[in-house]
Design an enzyme around this catalytic site. Structure first.
Site, PDB file in Angstrom:
ATOM      1  CG  ASP A  78      12.022 -29.393 -27.679  1.00 24.80           C
ATOM      2  OD1 ASP A  78      12.217 -29.832 -26.529  1.00 24.80           O
ATOM      3  OD2 ASP A  78      11.324 -28.386 -27.897  1.00 24.80           O
ATOM      4  CD  GLU A 145      11.463 -26.177 -22.433  1.00 29.79           C
ATOM      5  OE1 GLU A 145      11.394 -25.359 -21.502  1.00 29.79           O
ATOM      6  OE2 GLU A 145      12.101 -25.945 -23.489  1.00 29.79           O
TER       7      GLU A 145
END
Length: 485
Positions: A78, A145
């Site tokens: 991400d 994350e």
């Protein structure tokens, strides 16, 4: 964006182009993950998606290197979605518009996603190039994350087979990281009542925009302005004398990004508008003077808005402005063990307004548990004084430095052999996933490397092209230098 694939190493930059073309903000990265998995399976590589959505790809060792320790190259899927005001970009739909700007690659009006897209691209480029020599290899791509480390929290024992993990989420070439800060989300919720708008009042919005923002770990020591704190400072100083009554406070968008913008909807007696305008102009000059070396584009402005139905109850507004102004923010303590490294910090990242409450979202980081506990207690004391509720969640451990790490020694010696100087062995104040990996895999030997990335978590994010080449050279040389089992 096609110009990126002309850069070296070509395989890495071609993959980064692909990553930019597929939207992958936190919690919306599955399309990118599935694209990568399909590509890997088409190459005949083994893939596994675990119970929380992390992707593992396995590639056998090069011929004759089967005896080496297994290596896991790790990155997160991400990216942080931040954009400039007025930018028509939807991160769940639109590709990132990356381009070359001199010695750097950056993006048009949005975050670039070099954090951690360059690391991800390097791992995939290794998988795709059969001429690269390596032992048994795994690539671990974790989800979410940036918004909660969901993938790292959910990683289960028994999935990974490697002995060594190379994290690619560092952001300074020439520095090799052997530890990182832990953190915890802190949410302050202050109940607020509502009252009718007093007679003979006008409605305005006070906006602070144009700040640089940035990463609440890597950039917390740079002196960048926090829009929530700066607007709170003005309101605390002048709300009473001007008769300001607030109906809404909105600032920041992510708890791990220094807030670049904040907006307050307010009403005040019509007779006091001229004085408000004078004080806003004066405060703008004050901030420009105080932050002149950093915040060169800040803008403090007033604009007319529709009259709200109600405003905060007077006593609740007083407590809210005191809470925001008194709340800790920025560097709390520098490290004695690692000179120049922040030990403990807090970012007052997001303020949102609901009908009956105002929520203040903070992120506490510390390389030592006692420092984190101290700041938690500071916020609890503030909550007690203001009549707010404090909720702590999402705590993640730091990565305890291991000066005897074998892979650290390999990286240090390899770097010196390649570039003729020793790298700076360091602890990073950002929250890497490595501390969480240690729980299911306590024997894992870990190190973190990466190219130079400036202003991550902000629309000014950029990655230095020359350092990507050096990072790539280091990664390939380390893979060849991995010791035998």
């Amino acid at each position: 964006m096609s110009a990126l694939s002309t850069l070296s190493p070509q395989g890495l930059w071609t993959w980064f182009e692909t990553i930019c073309s597929i939207p992958h903000p936190s919690k919306r990265e599955i399309a990118l993950r599935d694209h990568i998995q399909q590509w890997a399976e088409n190459k005949g590589l083994e893939t596994v998606i675990d119970g929380v959505g992390n992707l593992v790809i396995r590639k056998p060792a090069s011929a004759g290197l089967e005896h080496l320790k297994g290596v896991i190259i790790q990155a997160h899927l991400d990216m942080v979605p931040q954009k400039n005001s007025g930018t028509d970009h939807r991160f769940d739909r639109d590709p990132i518009q990356a381009y070359i700007d001199g010695d750097w690659v950056t993006a048009k009006d949005t975050t670039l996603g070099a954090d951690n897209g360059i690391g991800m691209a390097s791992a995939l480029a290794v998988l795709g190039d059969d001429s690269i020599e390596h032992g048994p290899l795994e690539v671990l791509l974790t989800i979410d994350e940036e918004a909660g480390m969901t993938g790292a929290f959910g990683l289960q024992a028994g999935l990974l087979q490697g002995d060594i993990l190379i994290n690619t989420d560092s952001e300074e070439e020439g520095e090799v990281y052997m530890g990182c800060a832990g953190g915890v989300d802190a949410e302050l919720t202050l109940p607020v009542g509502r009252e009718a708008v007093p007679a003979d009042h006008v409605s305005l919005q006070l906006a602070l925009t144009g700040l640089k923002g940035g990463h609440s770990g890597c950039d917390i020591h740079t002196g960048r302005g926090n829009a929530n704190k700066l607007l709170g400072r003005f309101l605390f100083s002048h709300a009473a004398e001007l008769g300001l009554r607030l109906s809404k406070f909105k600032g920041g968008s992510l708890r791990n990004a220094i807030p670049r913008e904040a907006f307050v909807d307010l009403v005040l007696p019509a007779a006091n508008v001229a004085e408000l305008e004078r004080l806003v102009a004066h405060y703008s000059d004050v901030l420009s003077n105080e932050l002149q070396a950093i915040e060169t584009d800040l803008s403090l402005s007033l604009s007319a808005i529709d009259m709200p139905a109600e405003v905060f109850a007077a006593a609740d507004q007083t407590r809210l402005l005191a809470l925001i102004h008194a709340g800790p923010n920025g560097v709390i303590r520098m490290s004695d063990a690692f000179p120049g490294v922040v030990e403990t910090s807090l970012n007052m990242g997001v303020i949102t307004t609901k009908e009956d409450s105002v929520r203040v979202m903070c992120l506490i980081r510390s390389t030592v548990d006692s420092g984190r506990s101290m700041v938690e207690n500071m916020l609890q004391a503030l909550a007690d004084l203001a009549g707010a509720e404090l909720k702590l969640s999402g705590a993640y451990p730091g990565w305890q430095p291991d000066p005897t790490s074998p892979i650290m020694a390999v990286v240090r010696e390899t770097y010196q052999g390649l570039f003729g100087k020793l790298p700076n062995i360091q602890v990073i104040h950002a929250g890497l996933e490595c501390g969480l990996f240690k729980e299911p895999y306590p024997a894992l030997d870990m190190v973190s490397i990466g190219p130079t990335i400036r202003f991550p978590h902000s629309p000014d994010e950029k990655v230095e092209i020359a350092t990507v080449e050096k990072y790539w050279q280091l990664l390939l040389a380390v893979l060849k230098a991995i010791p035998a089992k």
